[in-house]
Structure formats: C-alpha cells, structure tokens
Scaffold this active site. Structure first.
Site, short mmCIF file in Angstrom:
data_model
loop_
_atom_site.label_atom_id
_atom_site.label_comp_id
_atom_site.label_asym_id
_atom_site.label_seq_id
_atom_site.Cartn_x
_atom_site.Cartn_y
_atom_site.Cartn_z
N ARG A 22 42.12 -33.86 -12.33
CA ARG A 22 41.76 -32.57 -11.72
C ARG A 22 40.34 -32.64 -11.10
O ARG A 22 40.17 -32.70 -9.89
CB ARG A 22 41.85 -31.46 -12.78
CG ARG A 22 41.93 -30.05 -12.20
CD ARG A 22 40.62 -29.50 -11.70
NE ARG A 22 39.60 -29.41 -12.74
CZ ARG A 22 38.34 -29.07 -12.51
NH1 ARG A 22 37.94 -28.79 -11.27
NH2 ARG A 22 37.46 -29.03 -13.49
N ASP A 23 39.34 -32.68 -11.95
CA ASP A 23 37.95 -32.64 -11.46
C ASP A 23 37.63 -33.86 -10.60
O ASP A 23 36.81 -33.79 -9.68
CB ASP A 23 37.02 -32.56 -12.68
CG ASP A 23 35.59 -32.21 -12.32
OD1 ASP A 23 35.33 -31.90 -11.15
OD2 ASP A 23 34.73 -32.28 -13.21
N CYS A 247 31.70 -31.58 -8.46
CA CYS A 247 32.01 -30.26 -7.91
C CYS A 247 31.95 -30.31 -6.40
O CYS A 247 30.89 -30.56 -5.83
CB CYS A 247 31.04 -29.22 -8.44
SG CYS A 247 31.35 -27.59 -7.74
N ASN A 256 30.80 -37.16 -11.78
CA ASN A 256 31.36 -36.93 -13.10
C ASN A 256 31.01 -38.10 -13.99
O ASN A 256 30.95 -39.24 -13.53
CB ASN A 256 32.89 -36.81 -13.01
CG ASN A 256 33.36 -35.39 -12.84
OD1 ASN A 256 32.80 -34.47 -13.41
ND2 ASN A 256 34.39 -35.21 -12.03
ZN ZN Z 1 32.83 -32.33 -13.51
#
Ligand code: ZN
Length: 310
Positions: A22-23, A247, A256
């Site tokens: 996801r991220d 993000c 990340n």
């Molecule tokens: Zn993140």
C-alpha cells in the site's frame, strides 16, 4: 537467541507490519497488475510477515495505484494467522474495505491542518468526524479498527508539531474507538531524541495503550529512531519491503523504512521478528523486477551478513 544486553535491554521480539503493497506501491509511477500485487502479498506472507497492509480504499482518481484493492483482496491466497489490512479515509472506503474482506481497517489523518488538507482535502475536524463513523461501522462488523496519525514528528508545511497536539489527537482517536494509534513520521523529520520524547509523553498520558510507530528514513534517521523506540520498549513498527514509497502528497518525501534493513538490524541485535530474512530479500529482488528499477533499501545492495544466513 536472546536480546542483547547493554545500557538498556532491548525487547526480545517485535511485530512488524508490512506496508509495501500500500504505502510503497502508491508512490510508484508504475501501476502493477493485480496478479503481480498478489504475488507480492503472498510472498511477503510466505517470508513470515504476519501483518500486511494490502491496499487502500480511496478514490481511484486520487490514487490510481490502489484502484484494484477490492479485486486484490478477492484473489490473495490467505495464510492462516496473517492479518491482511486496508486503509480508508472515510466511511465509504471503510464499507468497501469490510465488504472486500479486509481483516482490519485503519483510518488516517494528519496532526496538522495543512498536511491533512493536502493529503485528503479536508480539515482535521472533518477527518475526526469520519473516524467516528468508520469506527462504528468497522467495529460493528467485528473487525479491528485503528488509526494512524501522520506528520506526528514534524510537518513539511508547518514544521515543528507540538507533542501536546499529538497527544490530544491520540486521545480523541482512542475515545472514538481506535484500538491503537500509530504515530507516523510521514516525511522523515523525526530524530532519536524526539522519538524518545514523544514515546515517553504518550506513555505518561496513555499508560495502558499500545503504541505503533510508522517511521520513515527520508533523512537517514529511520533505524536510529527505531533503536531509540526499542530502548523504551516499543515493539510494533511499520516498514516497507525494499524501502519503497512514502507519502506522495508531501514534497520530497520518499523514504519508507525498509523492512529488510530493519529486520537485518533487529536480528543482529538478537531481537526476533519471526521473519525469514533471506526469503524477504528474495521478495525485494522480485519487487525490483516488477517495478523495473532498484529499490532504495541498503541490505539488498550490501548483502546479508554471513552469520545471519546460516
Ligand atoms: Zn510511510
């Protein structure tokens, strides 16, 4: 293996939630086909990840990379004991997540007005109202509901974020029914001293609450921040295979924390994760092939230290 003892003993084991599907993927230019995402999610579970953020139920025009999340939930072969979760910004998304069979649903909002506006195009109060609706819906469906508070360690638009504001928002999220709050260092502005200040303040205010950290490494401090949190006994962290993503709505925000870098450091220190590191490295290599570029993680370049492979 037992945890290393030093100035402060570390927890013997931590729980990692993998957020790459996801991220990570939502920040990639390439939109992977559902079949490739399925291979990624299944390989992550096979490597020992027991919590995987599979996707997001957001407007496809805002995040086209996540448009097939429902289809993905329908095709993944689920490994017993693994929690396959999704995030959603509002009750419409939460409803879709529950219908798609997500094991857990996570709400998200930012600690600052500007980041929340930039991320979800609404004010913090509106997001909190959405959390209330989502909480009721998800919990009445019998699923765990939690929330992530983004930019909790600094905001790319507003800079310093007062700890008191973070605590106040955590309190409201918990009052609204979130089982757990995750504090996000969304653009990698945290440093070890700040992490310890925030964790200590959180513990004082909410002594019985579990705390999860979603740390980034945009400025290289990710693993140092993990160590700072470990010293205070935090045992739940998010990270992304290969270190992909961040993000997409904040300027200059890749980074990340990389799952295999994190697992490598933890295993070196005698902190167990239940993750098969060589298998995870293979997943990261497979991901490079799918994306057509190198991933930002470092262990994939340097290799696993020999004594950890045998
Ligand atoms: Zn993140």
């Amino acid at each position: 293996m037992t945890a290393a003892t030093g100035p402060q003993a570390l927890p013997p084991r931590v729980a990692i939630r993998e957020v790459g599907p996801r991220d990570g993927l939502q920040n990639e230019d390439v939109i992977l086909p559902t079949a490739a995402k399925r291979r990624l999610v299944e390989a992550l579970a096979d490597a020992g990840l027991t919590a995987i953020e599979v996707g997001a139920f957001v407007k496809p025009q805002n995040v086209p990379q996540m448009a097939d999340t429902a289809e993905l939930f329908a095709v993944i072969n689920r490994r017993p004991g693994v929690v396959y979760s999704a995030i959603a910004p509002n009750v419409v998304g939460a409803k879709r997540a529950v219908a798609a069979g997500a094991d857990a649903v996570q709400a998200f909002l930012s600690a600052t007005e500007s980041h929340n506006q930039s991320n979800v195009n609404m004010g913090v109060e509106q997001s909190l109202a959405n959390v209330a609706d989502m909480s009721e819906l998800v919990r009445s469906a019998g699923k765990p509901f939690d929330a992530v508070l983004s930019v909790a360690f600094g905001c790319p638009f507003e800079g310093h974020v007062p700890i008191e504001l973070v605590l106040e928002l955590c309190g409201r999220l918990l009052d609204l029914g979130a089982e757990q709050v995750t504090l996000g260092d969304t653009t990698g502005m945290a440093h070890p001293v700040l992490v310890q200040q925030v964790v200590t303040a959180f513990r004082e205010r909410f002594p019985r609450q579990r705390l999860r950290l979603h740390l980034h490494s945009a400025r290289g401090a990710g693993l140092a921040n993990i160590f700072a949190a470990l010293q205070l006994g935090v045992v739940e962290f998010d990270s992304s295979v290969g270190g992909i993503g961040g993000c997409p709505f904040a300027p200059g925000a890749p980074g990340n924390l990389c799952t295999e870098d994190l697992v490598h450091m933890l295993h070196e220190m005698g902190v167990e994760t239940g993750i098969d590191l060589p298998a995870l490295m293979e997943v990261s290599r497979m991901l490079e092939g799918m994306l057509g570029h190198e991933v930002p993680g470092q262990t994939i370049k340097a290799g696993i230290c020999k004594h950890l492979t045998g």
